[in-house]
Scaffold this motif. Structure first.
Motif, PDB file in Angstrom:
ATOM      1  N   LEU A   7       0.885  -1.159   0.000  1.00 27.18           N
ATOM      2  CA  LEU A   7       0.000   0.000   0.000  1.00 27.18           C
ATOM      3  C   LEU A   7       0.920   1.205   0.000  1.00 27.18           C
ATOM      4  CD1 LEU A   7      -2.684  -1.207   2.561  1.00 27.18           C
ATOM      5  CD2 LEU A   7      -2.642  -1.466   0.067  1.00 27.18           C
ATOM      6  N   HIS A   8       0.887   1.940  -1.078  1.00 31.95           N
ATOM      7  CA  HIS A   8       1.965   2.854  -1.446  1.00 31.95           C
ATOM      8  C   HIS A   8       1.462   4.274  -1.669  1.00 31.95           C
ATOM      9  CE1 HIS A   8       5.548   4.206  -3.562  1.00 31.95           C
ATOM     10  NE2 HIS A   8       4.936   4.279  -4.713  1.00 31.95           N
ATOM     11  N   ASN A   9       2.282   5.226  -1.241  1.00 30.82           N
ATOM     12  CA  ASN A   9       2.089   6.640  -1.572  1.00 30.82           C
ATOM     13  C   ASN A   9       3.357   7.065  -2.309  1.00 30.82           C
ATOM     14  OD1 ASN A   9       2.079   9.439  -1.670  1.00 30.82           O
ATOM     15  ND2 ASN A   9       1.210   9.680   0.363  1.00 30.82           N
ATOM     16  N   LEU A  35      -4.135   6.223  -2.250  1.00 33.86           N
ATOM     17  CA  LEU A  35      -4.784   7.530  -2.378  1.00 33.86           C
ATOM     18  C   LEU A  35      -5.649   7.597  -3.637  1.00 33.86           C
ATOM     19  CD1 LEU A  35      -1.818   9.811  -1.309  1.00 33.86           C
ATOM     20  CD2 LEU A  35      -3.844   9.219   0.043  1.00 33.86           C
ATOM     21  N   THR A  36      -5.169   7.009  -4.725  1.00 34.29           N
ATOM     22  CA  THR A  36      -5.933   7.027  -5.967  1.00 34.29           C
ATOM     23  C   THR A  36      -6.831   5.799  -6.109  1.00 34.29           C
ATOM     24  OG1 THR A  36      -4.117   6.002  -7.197  1.00 34.29           O
ATOM     25  CG2 THR A  36      -4.220   8.428  -7.168  1.00 34.29           C
ATOM     26  N   SER A  37      -6.541   4.761  -5.351  1.00 31.10           N
ATOM     27  CA  SER A  37      -7.343   3.542  -5.331  1.00 31.10           C
ATOM     28  C   SER A  37      -7.585   3.159  -3.871  1.00 31.10           C
ATOM     29  CB  SER A  37      -6.611   2.429  -6.078  1.00 31.10           C
ATOM     30  OG  SER A  37      -7.387   1.262  -6.112  1.00 31.10           O
ATOM     31  N   PRO A  38      -8.440   3.922  -3.193  1.00 32.82           N
ATOM     32  CA  PRO A  38      -8.626   3.730  -1.754  1.00 32.82           C
ATOM     33  C   PRO A  38      -9.174   2.344  -1.397  1.00 32.82           C
ATOM     34  CG  PRO A  38      -9.704   5.751  -2.506  1.00 32.82           C
ATOM     35  CD  PRO A  38      -9.274   4.994  -3.721  1.00 32.82           C
ATOM     36  N   LEU A  39      -8.799   1.894  -0.226  1.00 36.30           N
ATOM     37  CA  LEU A  39      -9.304   0.639   0.298  1.00 36.30           C
ATOM     38  C   LEU A  39     -10.682   0.869   0.921  1.00 36.30           C
ATOM     39  CD1 LEU A  39      -6.088   0.387   0.367  1.00 36.30           C
ATOM     40  CD2 LEU A  39      -6.492  -1.426   2.025  1.00 36.30           C
ATOM     41  N   GLU A  54      -0.852  -2.502  16.886  1.00 35.45           N
ATOM     42  CA  GLU A  54      -2.193  -2.059  17.253  1.00 35.45           C
ATOM     43  C   GLU A  54      -2.875  -1.390  16.061  1.00 35.45           C
ATOM     44  OE1 GLU A  54      -3.691  -2.640  20.212  1.00 35.45           O
ATOM     45  OE2 GLU A  54      -1.908  -3.852  20.579  1.00 35.45           O
ATOM     46  N   PRO A  55      -4.203  -1.503  15.961  1.00 34.86           N
ATOM     47  CA  PRO A  55      -4.909  -0.868  14.843  1.00 34.86           C
ATOM     48  C   PRO A  55      -4.607   0.627  14.717  1.00 34.86           C
ATOM     49  CG  PRO A  55      -6.400  -2.309  16.032  1.00 34.86           C
ATOM     50  CD  PRO A  55      -5.117  -2.261  16.820  1.00 34.86           C
ATOM     51  N   GLY A  56      -4.542   1.320  15.829  1.00 34.47           N
ATOM     52  CA  GLY A  56      -4.293   2.755  15.799  1.00 34.47           C
ATOM     53  C   GLY A  56      -2.946   3.134  15.221  1.00 34.47           C
ATOM     54  N   ASP A  57      -2.016   2.168  15.164  1.00 29.02           N
ATOM     55  CA  ASP A  57      -0.703   2.433  14.574  1.00 29.02           C
ATOM     56  C   ASP A  57      -0.808   2.777  13.092  1.00 29.02           C
ATOM     57  OD1 ASP A  57       0.360   1.780  17.055  1.00 29.02           O
ATOM     58  OD2 ASP A  57       1.100  -0.189  16.423  1.00 29.02           O
ATOM     59  N   LEU A  58      -1.884   2.349  12.448  1.00 30.63           N
ATOM     60  CA  LEU A  58      -2.060   2.610  11.017  1.00 30.63           C
ATOM     61  C   LEU A  58      -2.423   4.054  10.707  1.00 30.63           C
ATOM     62  CD1 LEU A  58      -3.947  -0.511   9.651  1.00 30.63           C
ATOM     63  CD2 LEU A  58      -1.768   0.382   8.853  1.00 30.63           C
ATOM     64  N   VAL A  59      -2.778   4.818  11.726  1.00 35.66           N
ATOM     65  CA  VAL A  59      -3.228   6.197  11.509  1.00 35.66           C
ATOM     66  C   VAL A  59      -2.080   7.161  11.789  1.00 35.66           C
ATOM     67  CG1 VAL A  59      -4.905   7.959  12.153  1.00 35.66           C
ATOM     68  CG2 VAL A  59      -5.577   5.545  12.159  1.00 35.66           C
ATOM     69  N   PRO A  89      -8.224   8.293   3.396  1.00 32.67           N
ATOM     70  CA  PRO A  89      -7.026   7.484   3.159  1.00 32.67           C
ATOM     71  C   PRO A  89      -5.715   8.241   3.377  1.00 32.67           C
ATOM     72  CG  PRO A  89      -8.183   7.916   1.103  1.00 32.67           C
ATOM     73  CD  PRO A  89      -9.070   8.394   2.208  1.00 32.67           C
ATOM     74  N   GLU A  90      -5.746   9.563   3.292  1.00 34.59           N
ATOM     75  CA  GLU A  90      -4.516  10.338   3.513  1.00 34.59           C
ATOM     76  C   GLU A  90      -3.994  10.199   4.941  1.00 34.59           C
ATOM     77  OE1 GLU A  90      -7.889  13.158   4.522  1.00 34.59           O
ATOM     78  OE2 GLU A  90      -7.531  11.636   2.993  1.00 34.59           O
TER      79      GLU A  90
END
Length: 117
Positions: A7-9, A35-39, A54-59, A89-90
């Motif tokens: 999952l790339h920016n 960003l252009t192909s959001p999940l 932890e899930p919050g680590d993704l934010v 997604p940003e």
């Protein structure tokens, strides 16, 4: 060997380094610009289920997070994180590498080679 998903920016040097590491290792990967192909929310839930951490680590806790008005307790559970990242997604950490039943945030860059080995 199993497929790797990144999952790339492309604007992020750490994310570009992860893609380069995959290529340098001669590995096959599906690179998805989130960003252009959001999940979707369900796709984020799948990533979270595989995540080392932890899930919050993704934010990302960056100016976008501050502008969103979100608080840490609003991105604590898998469901909360999946909803937020599907809508914004940003705010996702980058890169995220997925292989089989595991996913990591490729930050710092030193985490990526061990995951690819």
């Amino acid at each position: 060997m199993s497929e790797i998903i990144v999952l790339h920016n492309p604007r992020c040097s750490t994310s570009r380094a992860a893609v380069e590491a995959v290529e340098a290792g001669g590995l096959e990967a599906f690179v998805r610009n989130y960003l252009t192909s959001p999940l979707s929310r369900d796709e984020w839930l799948d990533v979270i289920a595989k995540l080392d951490g932890e899930p919050g680590d993704l934010v990302r806790r960056d100016p976008n997070f501050e502008r969103s008005g979100l608080k840490d307790d609003e991105v604590a559970t898998a469901e909360q994180v999946a909803t937020v990242l599907a809508e914004r997604p940003e705010l996702a950490q980058r890169p995220v590498l997925i292989r089989g039943g595991r996913a990591i945030i490729g930050r710092p860059k030193s985490r990526v080679p061990a995951f690819l080995a």
